[in-house]
Design a protein around this motif. Structure first.
Motif, PDB file in Angstrom:
ATOM      1  N   UNK A 123       0.843  -1.198   0.000  1.00  0.00           N
ATOM      2  CA  UNK A 123       0.000   0.000   0.000  1.00  0.00           C
ATOM      3  C   UNK A 123       0.873   1.241   0.000  1.00  0.00           C
ATOM      4  N   UNK A 124       0.589   2.142  -0.947  1.00  0.00           N
ATOM      5  CA  UNK A 124       1.308   3.410  -1.046  1.00  0.00           C
ATOM      6  C   UNK A 124       0.276   4.524  -1.061  1.00  0.00           C
ATOM      7  N   UNK A 125       0.317   5.362  -0.049  1.00  0.00           N
ATOM      8  CA  UNK A 125      -0.626   6.468   0.067  1.00  0.00           C
ATOM      9  C   UNK A 125       0.032   7.787  -0.273  1.00  0.00           C
ATOM     10  N   UNK A 126      -0.437   8.409  -1.355  1.00  0.00           N
ATOM     11  CA  UNK A 126       0.131   9.674  -1.833  1.00  0.00           C
ATOM     12  C   UNK A 126      -0.962  10.724  -2.039  1.00  0.00           C
ATOM     13  N   UNK A 127      -1.983  10.692  -1.210  1.00  0.00           N
ATOM     14  CA  UNK A 127      -3.085  11.651  -1.309  1.00  0.00           C
ATOM     15  C   UNK A 127      -2.561  13.060  -1.041  1.00  0.00           C
ATOM     16  N   UNK A 128      -3.001  14.009  -1.868  1.00  0.00           N
ATOM     17  CA  UNK A 128      -2.684  15.421  -1.672  1.00  0.00           C
ATOM     18  C   UNK A 128      -1.180  15.659  -1.500  1.00  0.00           C
ATOM     19  N   UNK A 129      -0.399  15.125  -2.430  1.00  0.00           N
ATOM     20  CA  UNK A 129       1.057  15.265  -2.367  1.00  0.00           C
ATOM     21  C   UNK A 129       1.601  16.204  -3.444  1.00  0.00           C
ATOM     22  N   UNK A 130       0.718  16.849  -4.206  1.00  0.00           N
ATOM     23  CA  UNK A 130       1.152  17.779  -5.237  1.00  0.00           C
ATOM     24  C   UNK A 130       1.716  17.115  -6.478  1.00  0.00           C
ATOM     25  N   UNK A 131       1.398  15.841  -6.692  1.00  0.00           N
ATOM     26  CA  UNK A 131       1.943  15.108  -7.839  1.00  0.00           C
ATOM     27  C   UNK A 131       1.327  15.585  -9.148  1.00  0.00           C
ATOM     28  N   UNK A 132       2.173  15.757 -10.162  1.00  0.00           N
ATOM     29  CA  UNK A 132       1.697  16.126 -11.487  1.00  0.00           C
ATOM     30  C   UNK A 132       1.930  15.017 -12.509  1.00  0.00           C
ATOM     31  N   UNK A 133       2.793  14.069 -12.177  1.00  0.00           N
ATOM     32  CA  UNK A 133       3.101  12.970 -13.092  1.00  0.00           C
ATOM     33  C   UNK A 133       3.604  11.770 -12.298  1.00  0.00           C
ATOM     34  N   UNK A 134       3.497  10.613 -12.935  1.00  0.00           N
ATOM     35  CA  UNK A 134       3.999   9.383 -12.331  1.00  0.00           C
ATOM     36  C   UNK A 134       4.896   8.694 -13.350  1.00  0.00           C
ATOM     37  N   UNK A 135       6.193   8.768 -13.171  1.00  0.00           N
ATOM     38  CA  UNK A 135       7.106   8.128 -14.113  1.00  0.00           C
ATOM     39  C   UNK A 135       6.978   6.600 -14.079  1.00  0.00           C
ATOM     40  N   UNK A 136       6.893   6.012 -15.245  1.00  0.00           N
ATOM     41  CA  UNK A 136       6.720   4.561 -15.361  1.00  0.00           C
ATOM     42  C   UNK A 136       7.862   3.793 -14.684  1.00  0.00           C
ATOM     43  N   UNK A 137       9.091   4.299 -14.782  1.00  0.00           N
ATOM     44  CA  UNK A 137      10.231   3.577 -14.199  1.00  0.00           C
ATOM     45  C   UNK A 137      10.158   3.507 -12.669  1.00  0.00           C
ATOM     46  N   UNK A 138       9.341   4.367 -12.048  1.00  0.00           N
ATOM     47  CA  UNK A 138       9.178   4.310 -10.599  1.00  0.00           C
ATOM     48  C   UNK A 138       7.990   3.432 -10.191  1.00  0.00           C
ATOM     49  N   UNK A 139       7.093   3.180 -11.132  1.00  0.00           N
ATOM     50  CA  UNK A 139       5.941   2.307 -10.877  1.00  0.00           C
ATOM     51  C   UNK A 139       6.326   0.839 -11.110  1.00  0.00           C
ATOM     52  N   UNK A 140       7.121   0.581 -12.110  1.00  0.00           N
ATOM     53  CA  UNK A 140       7.461  -0.791 -12.504  1.00  0.00           C
ATOM     54  C   UNK A 140       7.975  -1.671 -11.364  1.00  0.00           C
ATOM     55  N   UNK A 141       8.821  -1.170 -10.452  1.00  0.00           N
ATOM     56  CA  UNK A 141       9.322  -2.045  -9.376  1.00  0.00           C
ATOM     57  C   UNK A 141       8.287  -2.395  -8.306  1.00  0.00           C
ATOM     58  N   UNK A 142       7.119  -1.766  -8.329  1.00  0.00           N
ATOM     59  CA  UNK A 142       6.113  -1.981  -7.290  1.00  0.00           C
ATOM     60  C   UNK A 142       5.267  -3.212  -7.626  1.00  0.00           C
ATOM     61  N   UNK A 143       5.901  -4.352  -7.649  1.00  0.00           N
ATOM     62  CA  UNK A 143       5.269  -5.584  -8.132  1.00  0.00           C
ATOM     63  C   UNK A 143       4.261  -6.189  -7.167  1.00  0.00           C
ATOM     64  N   UNK A 144       4.307  -5.821  -5.889  1.00  0.00           N
ATOM     65  CA  UNK A 144       3.375  -6.375  -4.899  1.00  0.00           C
ATOM     66  C   UNK A 144       2.286  -5.398  -4.489  1.00  0.00           C
ATOM     67  N   UNK A 145       2.278  -4.213  -5.075  1.00  0.00           N
ATOM     68  CA  UNK A 145       1.343  -3.167  -4.673  1.00  0.00           C
ATOM     69  C   UNK A 145      -0.101  -3.591  -4.934  1.00  0.00           C
ATOM     70  N   UNK A 146      -0.938  -3.513  -3.903  1.00  0.00           N
ATOM     71  CA  UNK A 146      -2.363  -3.817  -4.051  1.00  0.00           C
ATOM     72  C   UNK A 146      -3.205  -2.555  -3.978  1.00  0.00           C
ATOM     73  N   UNK A 147      -2.698  -1.494  -3.323  1.00  0.00           N
ATOM     74  CA  UNK A 147      -3.445  -0.246  -3.221  1.00  0.00           C
ATOM     75  C   UNK A 147      -2.529   0.943  -3.472  1.00  0.00           C
ATOM     76  N   UNK A 148      -2.970   1.818  -4.383  1.00  0.00           N
ATOM     77  CA  UNK A 148      -2.257   3.050  -4.697  1.00  0.00           C
ATOM     78  C   UNK A 148      -3.251   4.196  -4.580  1.00  0.00           C
ATOM     79  N   UNK A 149      -3.022   5.062  -3.611  1.00  0.00           N
ATOM     80  CA  UNK A 149      -3.917   6.201  -3.354  1.00  0.00           C
ATOM     81  C   UNK A 149      -3.299   7.470  -3.920  1.00  0.00           C
ATOM     82  N   UNK A 150      -3.973   8.033  -4.908  1.00  0.00           N
ATOM     83  CA  UNK A 150      -3.478   9.237  -5.574  1.00  0.00           C
ATOM     84  C   UNK A 150      -4.507  10.363  -5.535  1.00  0.00           C
ATOM     85  N   UNK A 151      -5.433  10.317  -4.603  1.00  0.00           N
ATOM     86  CA  UNK A 151      -6.499  11.301  -4.467  1.00  0.00           C
ATOM     87  C   UNK A 151      -5.938  12.706  -4.275  1.00  0.00           C
ATOM     88  N   UNK A 152      -6.618  13.687  -4.864  1.00  0.00           N
ATOM     89  CA  UNK A 152      -6.335  15.112  -4.657  1.00  0.00           C
ATOM     90  C   UNK A 152      -4.912  15.513  -5.008  1.00  0.00           C
TER      91      UNK A 152
END
Length: 183
Positions: A123-152
């Motif tokens: 689980x990775x919680x990134x709600x209201x973190x000011x994110x504008x983009x998500x680089x693919x090379x940083x997502x690829x290693x998250x092979x066990x992730x079941x929940x990704x929170x990107x709200x707000x």
């Protein structure tokens, strides 16, 4: 640790704590110091040999705390609502059991590099973190992730991300983003 897990809780103190107390027993598995004014750990958790969870929501951290000495057994880190702008990747290196990292409400602006814990993080919680983009090379290693929170956040598109690389992802929460394109 087999047996009863114990916790140390000092949240919402009056007056608020400004530093980690010295009286935390060495045999606790969870430390909760939410809603205080703590800005650094100063190694005060290093004596806890079986620390599994740490909750430091709503404090005054401006940098991700160094949990290298206390972090080998950590499963949960909750640092929501602080003022952290980045996570030093080498701080995550010893955290071979980290399953939950909640860092929403911090001014990260850039998707954090959590690749050292990509094989265990669920689980990775990134709600209201000011994110504008998500680089693919940083997502690829998250092979066990079941929940990704990107709200707000400020995500406009997710077209660059291949969610195929996250076969275990069950919950992707995107509410309150100005998304105009999904691939």
């Amino acid at each position: 640790m087999i047996g009863c897990a114990s916790s140390y809780v000092k949240s919402n103190q009056s007056p608020p704590l400004t530093e980690v107390p010295d009286d935390i027993p060495a045999n606790v598995s969870a430390v909760t110091l939410n809603k205080n004014e703590i800005s650094q750990l100063d190694g005060r958790l290093d004596h806890i040999s079986d620390l599994r969870s740490i909750y430091l929501t709503n404090n005054k951290f401006t940098t991700f705390p160094n949990l290298i000495n206390a972090g080998s057994e950590l499963e949960t880190i909750d640092l929501k609502q602080n003022s952290i702008s980045q996570i030093p990747t080498h701080y995550l290196q010893p955290m071979k059991n980290l399953k939950k990292l909640l860092i929403g409400g911090n001014p990260l602006q850039l998707f954090p590099d959590v690749t050292p814990v990509g094989g265990t993080l669920k689980e990775l919680g990134l709600r209201n973190a000011g994110l504008t983009a998500i680089p693919n090379h940083l997502i690829e290693p998250l092979t066990q992730l079941t929940m990704l929170r990107l709200t707000s956040n400020q995500l406009i598109t997710l077209s660059d991300i291949s969610f195929k690389v996250m076969p275990s992802l069950k919950n992707l929460i995107l509410m309150n983003n100005p998304i105009t394109q999904l691939s």
